[in-house]
Design an enzyme around this catalytic site. Structure first.
Site, PDB file in Angstrom:
ATOM      1  N   GLU A   1      15.797  45.579  40.575  1.00 46.77           N
ATOM      2  CA  GLU A   1      14.412  45.160  40.733  1.00 46.77           C
ATOM      3  C   GLU A   1      13.798  45.847  41.951  1.00 46.77           C
ATOM      4  O   GLU A   1      14.389  45.870  43.030  1.00 46.77           O
ATOM      5  CB  GLU A   1      14.333  43.640  40.891  1.00 46.77           C
ATOM      6  CG  GLU A   1      13.003  43.095  41.393  1.00 46.77           C
ATOM      7  CD  GLU A   1      11.813  43.501  40.531  1.00 46.77           C
ATOM      8  OE1 GLU A   1      10.763  43.834  41.114  1.00 46.77           O
ATOM      9  OE2 GLU A   1      11.947  43.511  39.291  1.00 46.77           O
ATOM     10  N   ALA A   2      12.593  46.421  41.774  1.00 47.42           N
ATOM     11  CA  ALA A   2      11.937  47.144  42.865  1.00 47.42           C
ATOM     12  C   ALA A   2      11.422  46.210  43.952  1.00 47.42           C
ATOM     13  O   ALA A   2      11.327  46.593  45.118  1.00 47.42           O
ATOM     14  CB  ALA A   2      10.795  47.989  42.324  1.00 47.42           C
TER      15      ALA A   2
ATOM     16  N   SER B   1       9.871  39.354  33.249  1.00 52.09           N
ATOM     17  CA  SER B   1      10.009  38.292  32.249  1.00 52.09           C
ATOM     18  C   SER B   1      11.026  38.620  31.168  1.00 52.09           C
ATOM     19  O   SER B   1      11.709  37.728  30.673  1.00 52.09           O
ATOM     20  CB  SER B   1       8.644  37.998  31.607  1.00 52.09           C
ATOM     21  OG  SER B   1       7.756  37.475  32.563  1.00 52.09           O
ATOM     22  N   ALA B   2      11.146  39.891  30.787  1.00 51.23           N
ATOM     23  CA  ALA B   2      12.153  40.280  29.799  1.00 51.23           C
ATOM     24  C   ALA B   2      13.456  40.684  30.460  1.00 51.23           C
ATOM     25  O   ALA B   2      14.545  40.335  29.984  1.00 51.23           O
ATOM     26  CB  ALA B   2      11.629  41.420  28.930  1.00 51.23           C
TER      27      ALA B   2
ATOM     28  N   HIS C   1      -2.257  41.335  31.349  1.00 49.51           N
ATOM     29  CA  HIS C   1      -1.378  41.345  30.189  1.00 49.51           C
ATOM     30  C   HIS C   1      -1.184  42.767  29.653  1.00 49.51           C
ATOM     31  O   HIS C   1      -1.270  43.021  28.446  1.00 49.51           O
ATOM     32  CB  HIS C   1      -1.952  40.457  29.083  1.00 49.51           C
ATOM     33  CG  HIS C   1      -2.083  39.020  29.491  1.00 49.51           C
ATOM     34  ND1 HIS C   1      -2.928  38.134  28.855  1.00 49.51           N
ATOM     35  CD2 HIS C   1      -1.479  38.315  30.487  1.00 49.51           C
ATOM     36  CE1 HIS C   1      -2.829  36.946  29.432  1.00 49.51           C
ATOM     37  NE2 HIS C   1      -1.961  37.036  30.424  1.00 49.51           N
TER      38      HIS C   1
END
Length: 543
Positions: free
Chosen positions: A56-57, A35-36, A475
């Site tokens: 990205e994994a 998201s960031a 979260h």
């Protein structure tokens, strides 16, 4: 044509071009496409003269179970989930709750419930205080929200934006139960509000429909789809999937690049300007520690040379605590709609509190933990029951993330420490009580055949039920907190203390977890990181 094929064929053309050629160096390397990370990479790539590598994994987000927002829960436990679990803890009766985290382009925004919850005014003002920087305060966050949002709900020009990248609306045609839940909540003193991200998040809270990132019926609006896909044909942005970062590379105290493994091959790539870590609140501290940044004693125990003693790395773990409990069987089965979570309330467990601390959510399906699902007669079938899941918005319990070994492919040990304080148990007891009052109200009677769980348990029996039902809200945050004390990891400009060329931009930098789902505040962190970095280098974006 199959349903899945029809869905994929109906997608907007987004110029999806993933890189296969890895250059030896880039100006900026962003580790983690969540998201960031998606936000940071996009904002940097808006500057044509700089080169950006996003690592990205996980794999592509262009699969039906990601695109269809109603299927989000079916991604848990698949290759799109890191598969984390909390370490056994007596605070949850020795259980090891799942801690899902997105392993796919878009990260959590690609597999979560699509809820857009901005956070409370007090959250951002607290962050600004911790950082010693007013640019993190509520008014600053509000300005970013107005800029990035394309809000489809009730007009509020002071708080809501239009024409931004993110299509945000309220669930359309929610299940009939939602009206009963709203009436039941109002009946116990929780006011209905037209917009859960409006004035309610500057005051006492309220109940109503959540904001969701959905368009064209049930199509997910993730950060990958919004920020990255439209930019993937830009020559200065490279997006590398299925690549797991294993170590930061240094010259002295300066980070000069990263090493990663992709499809069995090891790579080392240089960053001429900076590396930005956006790996999330579990993998970001893990990579820091593997690279020699963390508590010196813990690093020495794993035979890792210390680059920088920062005792706060991995500490201060926070997560909203969610109960897989308060479930009712339907009289007439009702399939889930929209994001399958069309009702929420934010309230106080104690009226003397400054900020609301409770955040239950509707799960439009039977929802039990591995213990409570077997203890109670949970109905079978997605449409057979509904759950008003109690949740804590501001838990006092704190945990930590630590290394299992110096092997980068060993999962970190996550001591979630859920319900470790008396205050959290007291708040959760009140939350269960409120959820049961609402679910058992006259307004919900047309949708209630029976209360499945927990029923009218008292005292130690109810506390035991709560410990057996407690788990994550998905979260995870706060493990590399921003601040100025000895346990802080980054400063207000997101620079890692004692290290040059390295910033962190993800939920790990939160000094305290936000009040509400964490995706929206994590986007704010990404937007702030983009602003900070571009200002530092005097870079100007070109649309």
């Amino acid at each position: 044509m199959s349903t899945d094929a029809t869905m994929l064929a109906g997608l907007k053309v987004d110029r999806e071009v993933f890189t296969e050629q890895v250059r030896s160096s880039y100006d900026f390397i962003v580790c983690g496409g969540g998201s960031a990370g998606c936000v940071v990479a996009r904002r940097l790539a808006e500057v044509p003269e700089v080169s950006v590598l996003l690592i990205e994994a996980g794999g592509s987000d262009r699969v039906p179970s990601v695109i269809d927002s109603t299927q989000w829960m079916w991604n848990i436990g698949t290759e799109r989930d890191w598969g984390f679990r909390a370490a056994p803890s007596p605070t949850v009766n020795g259980r090891t709750p799942l801690l899902p985290m997105g392993k796919v382009l878009g990260g959590g925004s690609s597999i979560n419930g699509s809820v857009w919850a901005r956070g409370h005014k007090h959250d951002f003002d607290r962050w600004a205080e911790a950082a010693g920087d007013p640019a993190w305060n509520y008014e600053s966050a509000l300005a970013i929200y107005r800029r990035v949002e394309d809000w489809q709900g009730p007009k509020d020009t002071h708080r809501r934006g239009s024409g931004g990248l993110l299509n945000i609306l309220q669930p359309e045609n929610p299940i009939p139960l939602v009206a009963g839940l709203i009436e039941g909540a109002v009946g116990i003193g929780i006011p209905y509000v037209e917009d859960m991200n409006g004035a309610a998040m500057e005051g006492e809270g309220g109940c109503g429909l959540p904001n969701v990132l959905v368009q064209d019926g049930n199509q997910r609006v993730s950060m990958a789809a919004t920020y990255i896909h439209p930019y993937m044909d830009r020559p200065n942005l490279a997006v590398l999937l299925c690549a797991e970062v294993t170590k930061l590379e240094f010259v002295g105290k300066r980070v000069t690049g990263v090493s990663f493994l992709r499809r069995g091959r090891h790579y080392t790539v240089s960053a001429d300007k900076e590396v930005v870590l956006s790996l999330g609140a579990i993998n970001t501290p893990k990579l820091l520690m593997l690279s020699g940044i963390g508590d010196a004693a813990e690093l020495h125990a794993h035979g890792i040379n210390v680059m920088q003693h920062l005792p706060g790395v991995g500490k201060n773990f926070q997560d909203h605590i969610l109960l897989a409990g308060c479930c009712w069987e339907y009289i007439t089965p009702e399939p889930p709609r929209n994001n399958a979570a069309e009702f929420v309330f934010i309230a106080k467990s104690d009226p003397s509190l400054k900020t609301p601390d409770l955040m239950p959510v509707l799960e439009e399906t039977p929802f039990g933990s591995e213990v409570t699902a077997s203890q109670f007669d949970l109905p079978v079938g997605t449409a057979s029951a509904w759950t008003l899941a109690p949740g804590l918005a501001r838990p006092d319990s704190r945990g930590r993330v630590r290394l299992a070994s110096s092997n980068p492919f060993d999962k970190a040990i996550i001591e979630a420490n859920f319900l470790a304080t008396e205050t959290d148990m007291k708040a959760m007891l009140r939350c269960v009580e409120m959820c049961r009052e609402i679910g058992n109200s006259i307004a919900c009677a047309p949708y209630r055949k029976r209360e499945v769980m927990p029923g009218p348990l008292k005292g130690a029996e109810m506390e035991n039920f709560i410990r057996n039902a407690a788990g994550t809200y998905f979260h995870q945050s706060c493990t590399c907190k921003m601040g100025r004390d000895e346990m802080s990891v980054v400063d207000g400009a997101l620079r890692v203390y004692g290290i040059d060329g390295l910033r962190i931009a993800d939920a790990s930098i939160m000094p305290d977890i936000s009040t509400g789902n964490t995706m929206a505040p994590t986007v704010i962190i990404g937007e702030r990181a983009g602003e900070i970095i571009k200002a530092h280098y005097g870079l100007a974006a070109v649309a």
